[in-house]
Scaffold this motif. Structure first.
Motif, PDB file in Angstrom:
ATOM      1  N   LEU A 190       0.835  -1.189   0.000  1.00 41.55           N
ATOM      2  CA  LEU A 190       0.000   0.000   0.000  1.00 41.55           C
ATOM      3  C   LEU A 190       0.872   1.243   0.000  1.00 41.55           C
ATOM      4  O   LEU A 190       2.009   1.220   0.453  1.00 41.55           O
ATOM      5  CB  LEU A 190      -0.873   0.021   1.255  1.00 41.55           C
ATOM      6  N   PHE A 191       0.298   2.314  -0.531  1.00 40.35           N
ATOM      7  CA  PHE A 191       0.936   3.603  -0.352  1.00 40.35           C
ATOM      8  C   PHE A 191      -0.141   4.623  -0.047  1.00 40.35           C
ATOM      9  O   PHE A 191      -1.321   4.387  -0.289  1.00 40.35           O
ATOM     10  CB  PHE A 191       1.810   4.004  -1.556  1.00 40.35           C
ATOM     11  N   GLU A 192       0.265   5.719   0.526  1.00 40.77           N
ATOM     12  CA  GLU A 192      -0.685   6.710   1.012  1.00 40.77           C
ATOM     13  C   GLU A 192      -0.372   8.050   0.381  1.00 40.77           C
ATOM     14  O   GLU A 192       0.788   8.432   0.242  1.00 40.77           O
ATOM     15  CB  GLU A 192      -0.558   6.817   2.528  1.00 40.77           C
ATOM     16  N   ILE A 193      -1.427   8.739  -0.031  1.00 37.74           N
ATOM     17  CA  ILE A 193      -1.294  10.112  -0.505  1.00 37.74           C
ATOM     18  C   ILE A 193      -2.032  10.999   0.490  1.00 37.74           C
ATOM     19  O   ILE A 193      -3.184  10.726   0.828  1.00 37.74           O
ATOM     20  CB  ILE A 193      -1.926  10.287  -1.912  1.00 37.74           C
ATOM     21  N   ILE A 194      -1.344  12.007   0.982  1.00 41.73           N
ATOM     22  CA  ILE A 194      -1.994  13.015   1.833  1.00 41.73           C
ATOM     23  C   ILE A 194      -1.977  14.311   1.040  1.00 41.73           C
ATOM     24  O   ILE A 194      -0.911  14.838   0.727  1.00 41.73           O
ATOM     25  CB  ILE A 194      -1.262  13.201   3.174  1.00 41.73           C
ATOM     26  N   THR A 195      -3.149  14.796   0.685  1.00 36.12           N
ATOM     27  CA  THR A 195      -3.223  15.985  -0.156  1.00 36.12           C
ATOM     28  C   THR A 195      -2.962  17.235   0.673  1.00 36.12           C
ATOM     29  O   THR A 195      -2.933  17.192   1.900  1.00 36.12           O
ATOM     30  CB  THR A 195      -4.599  16.103  -0.825  1.00 36.12           C
ATOM     31  N   ALA A 196      -2.794  18.353  -0.030  1.00 33.42           N
ATOM     32  CA  ALA A 196      -2.508  19.627   0.630  1.00 33.42           C
ATOM     33  C   ALA A 196      -3.600  19.985   1.629  1.00 33.42           C
ATOM     34  O   ALA A 196      -3.335  20.624   2.638  1.00 33.42           O
ATOM     35  CB  ALA A 196      -2.349  20.730  -0.416  1.00 33.42           C
ATOM     36  N   ASN A 197      -4.848  19.558   1.367  1.00 34.72           N
ATOM     37  CA  ASN A 197      -5.915  19.866   2.331  1.00 34.72           C
ATOM     38  C   ASN A 197      -6.196  18.679   3.264  1.00 34.72           C
ATOM     39  O   ASN A 197      -7.310  18.523   3.756  1.00 34.72           O
ATOM     40  CB  ASN A 197      -7.186  20.344   1.619  1.00 34.72           C
ATOM     41  N   GLU A 198      -5.151  17.843   3.479  1.00 32.79           N
ATOM     42  CA  GLU A 198      -5.182  16.824   4.525  1.00 32.79           C
ATOM     43  C   GLU A 198      -6.150  15.675   4.267  1.00 32.79           C
ATOM     44  O   GLU A 198      -6.637  15.058   5.223  1.00 32.79           O
ATOM     45  CB  GLU A 198      -5.540  17.452   5.891  1.00 32.79           C
ATOM     46  N   VAL A 199      -6.446  15.395   3.018  1.00 28.57           N
ATOM     47  CA  VAL A 199      -7.248  14.211   2.726  1.00 28.57           C
ATOM     48  C   VAL A 199      -6.289  13.036   2.536  1.00 28.57           C
ATOM     49  O   VAL A 199      -5.289  13.163   1.826  1.00 28.57           O
ATOM     50  CB  VAL A 199      -8.107  14.413   1.460  1.00 28.57           C
ATOM     51  N   HIS A 200      -6.582  11.905   3.180  1.00 26.05           N
ATOM     52  CA  HIS A 200      -5.723  10.730   3.095  1.00 26.05           C
ATOM     53  C   HIS A 200      -6.322   9.715   2.118  1.00 26.05           C
ATOM     54  O   HIS A 200      -7.491   9.377   2.226  1.00 26.05           O
ATOM     55  CB  HIS A 200      -5.593  10.054   4.461  1.00 26.05           C
ATOM     56  N   TYR A 201      -5.508   9.267   1.184  1.00 22.25           N
ATOM     57  CA  TYR A 201      -5.923   8.204   0.274  1.00 22.25           C
ATOM     58  C   TYR A 201      -4.967   7.032   0.447  1.00 22.25           C
ATOM     59  O   TYR A 201      -3.752   7.234   0.474  1.00 22.25           O
ATOM     60  CB  TYR A 201      -5.840   8.661  -1.190  1.00 22.25           C
ATOM     61  N   TYR A 202      -5.504   5.827   0.541  1.00 20.09           N
ATOM     62  CA  TYR A 202      -4.662   4.635   0.560  1.00 20.09           C
ATOM     63  C   TYR A 202      -4.869   3.896  -0.758  1.00 20.09           C
ATOM     64  O   TYR A 202      -5.999   3.637  -1.147  1.00 20.09           O
ATOM     65  CB  TYR A 202      -5.035   3.713   1.724  1.00 20.09           C
ATOM     66  N   LEU A 203      -3.765   3.590  -1.411  1.00 17.86           N
ATOM     67  CA  LEU A 203      -3.849   2.878  -2.676  1.00 17.86           C
ATOM     68  C   LEU A 203      -2.990   1.636  -2.601  1.00 17.86           C
ATOM     69  O   LEU A 203      -1.978   1.603  -1.900  1.00 17.86           O
ATOM     70  CB  LEU A 203      -3.364   3.763  -3.833  1.00 17.86           C
ATOM     71  N   GLN A 204      -3.413   0.609  -3.330  1.00 15.65           N
ATOM     72  CA  GLN A 204      -2.651  -0.627  -3.345  1.00 15.65           C
ATOM     73  C   GLN A 204      -2.052  -0.832  -4.723  1.00 15.65           C
ATOM     74  O   GLN A 204      -2.747  -0.748  -5.730  1.00 15.65           O
ATOM     75  CB  GLN A 204      -3.550  -1.810  -2.996  1.00 15.65           C
ATOM     76  N   ALA A 205      -0.761  -1.097  -4.754  1.00 16.50           N
ATOM     77  CA  ALA A 205      -0.073  -1.368  -6.013  1.00 16.50           C
ATOM     78  C   ALA A 205      -0.086  -2.871  -6.277  1.00 16.50           C
ATOM     79  O   ALA A 205      -0.363  -3.670  -5.388  1.00 16.50           O
ATOM     80  CB  ALA A 205       1.361  -0.855  -5.935  1.00 16.50           C
ATOM     81  N   ALA A 206       0.235  -3.248  -7.505  1.00 13.77           N
ATOM     82  CA  ALA A 206       0.236  -4.662  -7.873  1.00 13.77           C
ATOM     83  C   ALA A 206       1.485  -5.374  -7.355  1.00 13.77           C
ATOM     84  O   ALA A 206       1.476  -6.584  -7.136  1.00 13.77           O
ATOM     85  CB  ALA A 206       0.141  -4.803  -9.388  1.00 13.77           C
ATOM     86  N   SER A 207       2.558  -4.618  -7.163  1.00 14.47           N
ATOM     87  CA  SER A 207       3.808  -5.205  -6.682  1.00 14.47           C
ATOM     88  C   SER A 207       4.606  -4.113  -5.987  1.00 14.47           C
ATOM     89  O   SER A 207       4.312  -2.928  -6.145  1.00 14.47           O
ATOM     90  CB  SER A 207       4.629  -5.765  -7.850  1.00 14.47           C
ATOM     91  N   SER A 208       5.637  -4.503  -5.245  1.00 13.02           N
ATOM     92  CA  SER A 208       6.421  -3.474  -4.558  1.00 13.02           C
ATOM     93  C   SER A 208       7.187  -2.628  -5.565  1.00 13.02           C
ATOM     94  O   SER A 208       7.387  -1.426  -5.350  1.00 13.02           O
ATOM     95  CB  SER A 208       7.355  -4.102  -3.525  1.00 13.02           C
ATOM     96  N   ALA A 209       7.595  -3.233  -6.683  1.00 10.32           N
ATOM     97  CA  ALA A 209       8.288  -2.447  -7.715  1.00 10.32           C
ATOM     98  C   ALA A 209       7.340  -1.408  -8.308  1.00 10.32           C
ATOM     99  O   ALA A 209       7.714  -0.255  -8.528  1.00 10.32           O
ATOM    100  CB  ALA A 209       8.826  -3.363  -8.811  1.00 10.32           C
ATOM    101  N   GLU A 210       6.096  -1.822  -8.547  1.00  9.75           N
ATOM    102  CA  GLU A 210       5.114  -0.881  -9.103  1.00  9.75           C
ATOM    103  C   GLU A 210       4.809   0.218  -8.092  1.00  9.75           C
ATOM    104  O   GLU A 210       4.637   1.372  -8.464  1.00  9.75           O
ATOM    105  CB  GLU A 210       3.827  -1.630  -9.475  1.00  9.75           C
ATOM    106  N   ARG A 211       4.774  -0.158  -6.817  1.00  4.43           N
ATOM    107  CA  ARG A 211       4.517   0.854  -5.794  1.00  4.43           C
ATOM    108  C   ARG A 211       5.610   1.922  -5.813  1.00  4.43           C
ATOM    109  O   ARG A 211       5.320   3.119  -5.737  1.00  4.43           O
ATOM    110  CB  ARG A 211       4.438   0.207  -4.402  1.00  4.43           C
ATOM    111  N   THR A 212       6.857   1.494  -5.952  1.00  4.72           N
ATOM    112  CA  THR A 212       7.973   2.440  -6.015  1.00  4.72           C
ATOM    113  C   THR A 212       7.807   3.376  -7.200  1.00  4.72           C
ATOM    114  O   THR A 212       8.027   4.584  -7.083  1.00  4.72           O
ATOM    115  CB  THR A 212       9.309   1.675  -6.121  1.00  4.72           C
TER     116      THR A 212
END
Length: 72
Positions: free
Chosen positions: A36-58
């Motif tokens: 998983l990876f997380e995006i926190i936007t400038a207005n503090e919204v948290h998104y969790y996303l799942q990649a297909a592999s650790s290489a893809e996540r990178t």
């Protein structure tokens, strides 16, 4: 989309912070491979996303970091 249109479900990446999520407290519940990876936007919204592999996540993290700096 035309200028000024807000696409539905768009994540505004400008000024956001993205990071790998190494330890999801609830990951056992979802039975995910912890890519998983997380995006926190400038207005503090948290998104969790799942990649297909650790290489893809990178790759995703690198790409999103580039966009958050340039604002595209």
């Amino acid at each position: 989309p035309h200028q000024g249109e807000k696409p539905l479900g768009a994540i505004h990446l400008r000024g956001s912070v993205v990071s790998a999520v190494e330890d999801m407290p609830d990951s056992k519940k979802y039975d995910v491979d912890n890519i998983l990876f997380e995006i926190i936007t400038a207005n503090e919204v948290h998104y969790y996303l799942q990649a297909a592999s650790s290489a893809e996540r990178t790759e995703w993290i690198r790409a999103i970091q580039a966009v958050s700096r340039t604002g595209k």
